[in-house]
Design an enzyme around this catalytic site. Structure first.
Site: not given
Length: 248
Positions: A15-16, A64, A91, A143, A156, A158, A160, A189
């Protein structure tokens, strides 16, 4: 002919942010877009309207991504609405940063479930579809911290790193069926979230990057377009870092 003419992509969390940029870039190349986010809200409605401007079929689904059942239900609905799924972009993601000694179990579980388990959920759901089609491209959003780690982001990092491991494993499992799987690892980014940082912090980041700037969501979207299209028909099991050279 456009690069993704007649194809359908399913993108989670679009959505964004980066997900939305990926969806728009795909739509510009003729791709029909199905995307998910947690809620049917103004962000989702705005994304649908933006995508439809390119003359493609675009629909948003409230789901979800961390739920196995909801992921499978979304894929069934997308197949009913679109008839095929050629590209899956995993994503959806969140952060719950903190040093390990202070990190709660809830912080750990939330990030692993949204960032990593969601990829399992959707790959599990689309695999039979792509196997029947004998084609497909799966793109996991990782990432640079999934490659190099980062203090205060053990959960995070782990999650990625796991996205890379899943992509490599699926590439080996499904390559004989014409299905490719790769990971994209963005660096710093510029998004709504990073724009909240001070100019001093952003400059400090830029100084560590050989290209001397932060990336844009379009920088990431262009790499995803390459991986989604037949331009990358002999590319699978790879991790492409979109980081301006910061992680060499």
């Amino acid at each position: 002919m456009k690069l993704l003419e007649g194809k359908t992509a399913l993108i989670t969390g679009a959505s964004r942010g980066i997900g939305r940029s990926i969806a728009i870039r795909f739509a510009q190349e003729g791709c029909n877009i199905a995307f998910t986010d947690l809620a049917q809200d103004e962000n989702m409605d705005s994304a649908v309207a933006a995508l439809q401007q390119y003359g493609v079929n675009a629909r948003g689904y409230a789901s979800n991504a961390a739920s196995f059942e909801e992921a499978h239900a979304v894929v069934e609905t997308v197949m009913a609405d679109f008839g095929r799924i050629d590209v899956l972009v995993n994503n959806a993601g969140i952060t719950r940063d903190g040093l390990m000694m202070r990190m709660s179990e809830q912080q750990w579980d939330a990030v692993i479930n949204v960032n990593l388990k969601s990829a399992f959920n959707f790959i599990h759901a689309v695999t039979p579809v792509m196997m029947r089609q004998r084609s497909g491209s799966i793109i996991n959003m990782s990432s640079v911290v999934g490659v190099s780690g980062n203090a205060g982001q053990a959960n995070y990092s782990a999650s990625k790193a796991g996205m890379i491991g899943i992509a490599k494993s699926i590439a080996k499992e499904l390559g004989s069926r014409g299905i490719r799987a790769n990971a994209v690892a963005p660096g710093f980014i510029i998004t709504e979230m990073t724009n909240q940082l001070s100019d001093e912090v952003k400059k400090a980041w830029a100084d560590t990057i050989p290209l001397k700037r932060g990336g844009t969501p379009d920088d990431v979207a262009n790499v995803c377009l390459f991986l989604a299209s037949d331009l990358s028909s002999y590319v699978t099991g790879q991790t492409i870092q979109v980081c301006g050279g910061m992680n060499m």
